[in-house]
Scaffold this motif. Sequence first.
Motif, short mmCIF file in Angstrom:
data_model
loop_
_atom_site.label_atom_id
_atom_site.label_comp_id
_atom_site.label_asym_id
_atom_site.label_seq_id
_atom_site.Cartn_x
_atom_site.Cartn_y
_atom_site.Cartn_z
N SER B 343 1.04 -1.09 -0.37
CA SER B 343 0.21 0.02 0.04
C SER B 343 1.20 1.59 -0.09
O SER B 343 0.67 2.62 0.60
N THR B 344 2.26 1.07 -0.32
CA THR B 344 2.25 2.44 -0.46
C THR B 344 2.48 3.17 -1.72
O THR B 344 2.24 4.19 -1.94
N LEU B 368 -5.72 -8.65 -3.59
CA LEU B 368 -5.13 -9.17 -2.08
C LEU B 368 -5.41 -8.46 -0.55
O LEU B 368 -5.44 -9.55 -0.07
N GLY B 369 -6.14 -7.22 -1.30
CA GLY B 369 -6.55 -6.07 0.49
C GLY B 369 -5.14 -5.99 1.05
O GLY B 369 -5.30 -5.53 1.76
N GLU B 370 -4.38 -5.56 0.31
CA GLU B 370 -3.26 -4.92 1.17
C GLU B 370 -2.72 -5.85 2.43
O GLU B 370 -2.28 -5.26 3.10
N TYR B 381 -3.28 -5.73 9.96
CA TYR B 381 -4.65 -5.69 10.75
C TYR B 381 -5.71 -6.22 9.66
O TYR B 381 -6.73 -6.80 10.18
N THR B 382 -5.99 -5.83 8.48
CA THR B 382 -6.55 -6.68 7.39
C THR B 382 -6.47 -8.62 7.68
O THR B 382 -6.78 -8.94 7.49
N LEU B 383 -4.78 -8.47 7.62
CA LEU B 383 -4.83 -9.70 7.53
C LEU B 383 -4.64 -10.54 8.65
O LEU B 383 -5.27 -12.19 8.61
N LEU B 384 -4.97 -9.90 10.09
CA LEU B 384 -5.51 -10.66 11.61
C LEU B 384 -7.12 -10.91 11.01
O LEU B 384 -7.38 -11.92 11.57
N GLY B 539 -9.93 -13.08 -3.12
CA GLY B 539 -9.43 -12.08 -4.01
C GLY B 539 -10.12 -12.74 -5.16
O GLY B 539 -10.19 -11.77 -6.63
N GLY B 540 -9.25 -13.89 -5.95
CA GLY B 540 -10.11 -14.42 -7.18
C GLY B 540 -11.27 -14.37 -7.02
O GLY B 540 -11.86 -13.70 -8.61
#
Lengths: 198, 562
Positions: B343-344, B368-370, B381-384, B539-540
Amino acid sequence: MLLHLRRSFTMALICLVIFGFAYAVAGTGVAQVLFKFQANGSITAHGSTLIGQNWSSPRFFHGRPDDFGPYAANSATHTSGGDNPLVANGVNGGSGATNLGPRSKVLLANTRALVAYWHSMGVSPTPDLVTTSGSGYDPDISPQDALAQIPMVAKARGLSTTVLSKLITEQTHGAQFGFLGASFVNVLQLNEALAKLG
Amino acid sequence: MAFFLTLLALVVSLGLTWRYLGSYMAAVFDGRVHFLGFVERPIYRLLGTSPEQEQTWKRYGAAVIVFSGVSLLFTYAILRLQGWLPLNPQHLGNVGSALSFNTAASFVTNTNWQNYGGETTMSYFSQIGALMVQQFVTPAVGIVVAVVLVRGFARRSSSTVGNFWVDLTRCLFYVLLPIAFAFGIVFVGEGAVMTLAGTATVHDVLNQVTQTIARGPIGFMESIKQLGTNGGGFLNANSATPFENPTGLTNFLSIYLLLSIPFALTYTFGKMVGSVRHGVALLSVMALLFGVWVGFTSFAEHQNNPAVAAAGVHSTVGNTEGKEVRFGDTSSALFAVSSTMTSTGSADAAYDSFTPIGGMGLMTGMMLGEVTPGGTGSGLYTLLIYALIAVFIGGLMIGRTPEYLGKKIQSREVKLAGLAALVMPVVVLIVTAIAVSVAAGRAGPLNAGPHGFSEILYGLTSQGNNNGSAFGGLTGNTPFYNIIGAVDMLLGRFAIMVPVLALGGALAAKNVVPESLGTFRTDNAMFVGLTIGVILIIGGLTFFPAVSLGPIVEQLSHGRFF
């Protein structure tokens, strides 16, 4: 809510002062003391070594075709400014690439025009010499790009190819620490050295 | 060979950073670092708060939202007024209202999408006071929101989740400021410009060229731009310009900086919840997906550009269109994947000119939602969120109430996680559909054919994921794109943050259930695989149709030009 607002305004002001102005001023101070030359743009007698210039004479090695130069078909890309930091030879610009997609007809036409241009100069072009860079003023070319231009420069200056290839070898910067990035030749430095040869 | 050494150097330096920056950040947020106490205390006094005053998730969240709103106002006001403000050597005028709104939303959401050319639009005052300030503030906000979620797992039966003002101050002063300042010095030493003086005019007697060169306080903005996964550069062409990113070393350091905090936060997480193994599991999810994307994208960029090949020029140096000689093809691809997957959104090459598959790598990296590794804080936090969905699915499979780190994941938590996971795809797909349906949206792309659609899809995906990179051919500075983009960015940031904070609060309030033999393990390879599966399936399923209309069609249309 009012408390949140008051704290938010206070914090925003603190950040503006510390992370905006204090940080920028302190950074500028340190930079100007430690690295004055770099901090001011690496400007040498003939221009900045970090900003590409438009070399159109066959007596000099050319940079990448980011400029207005002799490339007629490149007119579509003039808005990106080419070798054009803000203003170059009176034409306004800014940094930027052509942003043409890999299957763009315009890119294909531009590339063909560049190939024809290089052939007319007696040069068999390498990929860098027929494509534009990301910044629009790439100051460098690869050693192969320079070697490819030897026939053009040798003919215009009446110098032997061995002298020129030796010059290119001397001017080649390897990848940093041997592996970071790619090896390159700075076009301005190469041409300054070339001018000294006569 | 050189590329493998680059990758090796990156893995080693990030590994050390993961371990030591990770544990340092845990110490910072546990309140065990005090060496700048003399700065901290007066700030708390001005704000009328103290580390002992803990907040509930609602008060914490309200502070996040109000502070972000005020930051938006500050940024907007400075841009609108820049013509009358000092530090404006080029005498640039006030920025228009739609562009100011888009830019303010962009920098306050850590997106750094830029519908303007920096050197021709923004005064030094705006660059420093409006934009660079947010490059410090927004990564800190992202990190502290992640810390709230981490505390949710770490705390037991707690009604509070921390103090926003204290967390924010500590993150700014102990984490971001020292690292950014130190690396700023390195960037300038390598050649990045750092001056408050105006433009320079040079004349080359060798070729009769006269140039006016844009300068500015760039070098120290570079370090925070990358470290905070911001990505918004001083100059239009961003990290492709030699004044922002002069050498192979600065290119490497840019990649290193933008990956360092997102990866290191998994160690911080492990440390704070008392199980580094859980941090390693999350790191593995991030690193495996990241590695695959680096692999195929750099392979794609090592191929020749189709237009260059069709013009009869053979290439052994990959796709050179839009790339700088000093970086080369594979390092540019590595930079691009790192920048889009964190997300840079900074760019050392023109992503629009990447090969179809290379460009798809960048686009899908965002889709994939960064989370691989994602932005500062937002990645964790998104990965969690995805991990909780994986736990929920795992729980369904074995027929037990799912648990993660001893916390029962019940209806409320699953609903919040599902909501947070669905916000981004729903928003991105809807705004993309709007953009391709109206004339103002279809007027945006520079390129024709499927690549034109890719430009729209890429731009709105980038903004919805708070990335900020672009297929630069899209003309974004129109009222339509300025406003729809701003909505896209604001929803993509805050409509995810609020459920995340609620989740943090709900989890913190729970007690821990003791682990038993039947507990679904969440720190092993099985769980890593399940989480990767969840990320790829979400994501897919959401984006495959859109991607197939853009880069996939473009790749399959051999020999055709548009």
